[in-house]
Design an enzyme around this catalytic site. Structure first.
Site: not given
Ligand code: ARG
Length: 713
Positions: A86, A227, A648
């Site tokens: 991501h 991921d 992340s």
């Molecule tokens: N919640 C995670 C973050 O903020 C992943 C975000 C991206 N993934 C998604 N399905 N939008 O780092």
């Protein structure tokens, strides 16, 4: 019986951390705050100097800021970087077309030559960290800067630049400084960074692995997302940053992370270094309420509408699916986070906890006879009360431009200067047009979003809170805002090339100023300017109060170490591998396996597709060196590490500092964690490095990457 429970108690004591895992610690304070002892008690086997040393290569030299706001780590002597899928998403999307749909199908370069340069990308290392608190305080004391300036980011940046200029550190031409306040300006650090901009896509799994579970599973456990994505940093022949050139060579860094295939056992030590973006751990209860009702709520309301449109449109065509994939992920991510946070604040009794802490602080302040401390929370709260509506309007207006691109990137009164150079109008207008109508922009979809979002803005604001032009619009189009939006989307200069060319035939300032989109954009900017003025007035009152509050909290904490709020600077968090109980009677396992991917498969949902090749590998159990001792393929696991957005892509390191996974999310039950870390339920969600390598080697057939890594078995 008695004996058994004693034995049980002893194991529990041995495996349960005695220390809170809360804390995004500053590397430079690790020694001073005596964190090494705590880390060692949890199992750390290397020394603090091996993690961070100001003057010798340490783990921190293998870790950097990836892209705009993620973390990445170097995992080979040739500048190979791993981060989250991501985090690479926007770059992968940029490189994708319907013919070469890397987002959909994945991408695996079979040689360095096949690696793909990315626009606007960067990888940034931390070079040097200096405590400049005394310097700033001296400047305040001798009147060189005012108290007010000591909170001001621009002012601090100027001082940072001045100190950097006076330093004769080698290789300075490749570095840039950043001076920021920490602990609400009770401390200041100057950090030097080195940023590489030739970073190339090396490999990525398809969407169906890298984003498996999509928005449904986002912020949730149990999780089955692969991921990750891989990039490579290139530098010039001397290893210095250079713009993309085919003469650039893979970067040799002083340090790269070793990879462990050993996995983990329950309770094992785990630490993460990365760049968490922002937390608000020192808010008062009233500020928490402000966050809930004046920020999260209006944000949720606006995004509910835009997401509905985007989802519908993405279902319709593959082309739209590529174009809006990144926008959907961005808008949905903090929409869902806001919903989860508001729920978790209530479920985890955050307000009650804060109120108790505030009462304790007040009593302590009274006992030491410090009236500044004693009254500071009330003073903050008085300000909050006055600020609430401004915060609400700031969010709404921000969401207006955050969701509607035609509002965000259109002409406005700021473009009047086009007429200062009439000979350039043609070229400049065309470039403004092109950057609005970029590859991913779909005018008809944006129009649909505008038709949802603008009426809600009107509904939620009062006339006296809006710009005069918007009130005119409301009067003229009462009940027919959709007609107004059609006019803007059909008739304004940037609506289509025909309109643009018509305007360019005989451009006049008068025509520009009467353009409906120009007027709308100018009105939005005027409102934002107004709000930002109010916000900085509030900040002037709030900053010193927050500084006092934190100073008091630090004094009260005495020798108990405290960590400052995240501010996108490098932090360390340590904890253990651990499960949790989401609710009474339910315990979640601390890891998931490929079995779960197969269980979640749903060919009717784009979020739960399982690639045929992955099924084949699963059925044949073709896991190479990467299965767990019981023969299963691990996918994701939980740790107690304290992370937030910006972390992340951060590597999860074991007790020897070897890579065992990548952090990529937090859990639903503790989305209040940015405000109040919850030691019982808060978990960090990580993808297992064994799954990453399995996908690279067996699914991507990209063994060449495994061969360049340093793997410890
Ligand atoms: N919640 C995670 C973050 O903020 C992943 C975000 C991206 N993934 C998604 N399905 N939008 O780092």
């Amino acid at each position: 019986m008695k004996k058994l429970s004693l034995a049980l108690l002893l194991t529990v004591l041995a495996t349960t951390p005695i220390f809170a895992d809360k804390g995004m610690w500053l590397l430079q304070l690790m020694r001073q705050q005596n964190l090494e002892d705590n880390m060692r008690k949890l199992g750390l086997q290397i020394s603090a100097d091996e993690i961070y040393s100001p003057d010798a290569p340490s783990l921190k030299d293998a870790i950097g800021i990836f892209g705009g706001g993620c973390t990445g780590e170097v995992i080979s002597p040739n500048g190979l970087v791993v981060t989250n899928h991501h985090c690479g998403f926007g770059f992968i999307q940029q490189l994708s077309t319907v013919e070469h749909n890397y987002l959909q199908n994945g991408f695996w370069s079979q040689s360095n030559e096949e690696e793909l340069p990315c626009n606007g990308i960067g990888f940034t290392f931390v070079v040097k960290i200096t405590d400049v608190t005394d310097e700033i305080n001296a400047r305040i004391a001798n009147g060189k800067i005012s108290e007010e300036q000591s909170f001001n980011r621009n002012e601090l940046a100027k001082i940072g630049k001045e100190l950097f200029d006076a330093d004769n550190i080698e290789g300075k031409e490749y570095m840039h400084p950043q001076l920021l306040p920490y602990f609400e300006a009770n401390k200041y650090y100057l950090v030097y960074y080195k940023r590489y901009t030739d970073v190339r896509l090396v490999g990525t799994p398809p969407f169906a692995i890298g984003k498996f579970g999509g928005e449904t599973d986002n912020w949730m456990w149990p999780r089955h997302t692969g991921d990750f994505s891989m990039f490579r940093i290139y530098g010039d022949k001397n290893g210095n940053p250079a713009a993309y050139s085919k003469d650039n060579v893979p970067l040799k860094t002083p340090k790269h992370l070793k990879i462990s295939l050993e996995g983990f056992s329950y309770g094992d030590y785990a630490m993460i270094m990365g760049f968490p973006g922002s937390t608000s751990r020192y808010l008062t209860a009233d500020e928490v309420k402000q966050r809930m009702y004046h920020k999260n709520e209006p944000r949720i309301a606006m995004r509910d509408l835009s997401l509905k449109v985007i989802r519908e449109e993405m279902e319709k065509s593959e082309d739209t699916n590529i174009k809006y994939a990144s926008k959907l992920a961005r808008i949905s991510n903090y929409w869902k986070n806001s919903i989860g946070m508001n729920k978790a604040i209530i479920d985890n009794k955050v307000i009650e906890t804060k109120l108790q802490e505030e009462a304790g602080f007040k009593a302590w302040a009274k006992s030491i006879g410090n009236s500044d401390y004693e009254n500071v929370v009330e003073k903050i709260n008085a300000c909050v009360e006055e600020m609430n509506r401004t915060q609400y309007l700031t969010t709404l207006t921000g969401e207006l431009v955050g969701n509607v691109e035609f509002f965000a990137r259109n002409l406005s009164d700021g473009n009047k200067n086009l007429f200062d150079a009439p000979e350039k109008i043609n070229e400049r207008m065309k470039s403004i047009y092109a950057s609005l109508h970029d590859r991913d922009y779909v005018h008809s979809i944006d129009r649909r979003i505008a038709k949802e979002v603008l009426p809600l803005y009107f509904e939620l604001t009062k006339p006296e809170e809006r710009d005069a032009y918007l009130n005119e619009v409301e009067k003229k189009y009462k009940g027919k805002l959709s007609k107004y939006i059609d006019e803007v989307y059909d008739n304004s200069i940037l609506a289509n090339e025909k309109n643009l060319n018509k305007f360019l035939k005989k451009p006049t300032l008068k025509k520009l100023e009467s353009d409906p989109a120009y007027k709308l954009r100018s009105a939005i900017i005027a409102s934002q300017r107004e709000l930002s003025k109010k916000n900085s007035e509030f900040a002037k009152r709030m900053n010193p109060l927050h500084k006092t509050y934190l100073k008091g909290l630090m004094q009260k904490a005495g020798n108990d170490p405290m960590a400052p709020d995240a501010n996108s600077t490098m932090r360390l968090t340590y904890g253990t591998v651990k499960s949790y109980e989401p609710k009474d009677g339910v315990t979640y396992n601390h890891y998931t396996t490929l079995k779960g991917v197969m269980q979640k498969e749903n060919p009717n949902s784009s979020e739960f597709i399982v690639p045929a090749r992955l099924k084949e590998l699963y059925e044949k159990k073709e896991y190479g060196d990467y299965a767990m001792p019981d023969g299963e393929m691990p996918v994701a696991f939980l740790t107690t590490n304290d992370i937030t957005g910006g972390n992340s892509g951060s590597g999860v390191l074991n007790s020897r500092g070897e890579l065992i996974g990548l952090a990529f999310d937090g859990n639903w039950e503790s989305l209040s964690g940015d405000i109040n870390f919850d030691n019982i339920k808060q978990r960090c969600i990580n993808v297992d490095i064994r799954y990453v390598l399995f996908i690279v080697e067996k699914f991507g057939n990209c063994k060449r990457l495994i061969d360049e890594m340093t793997i410890v078995k």
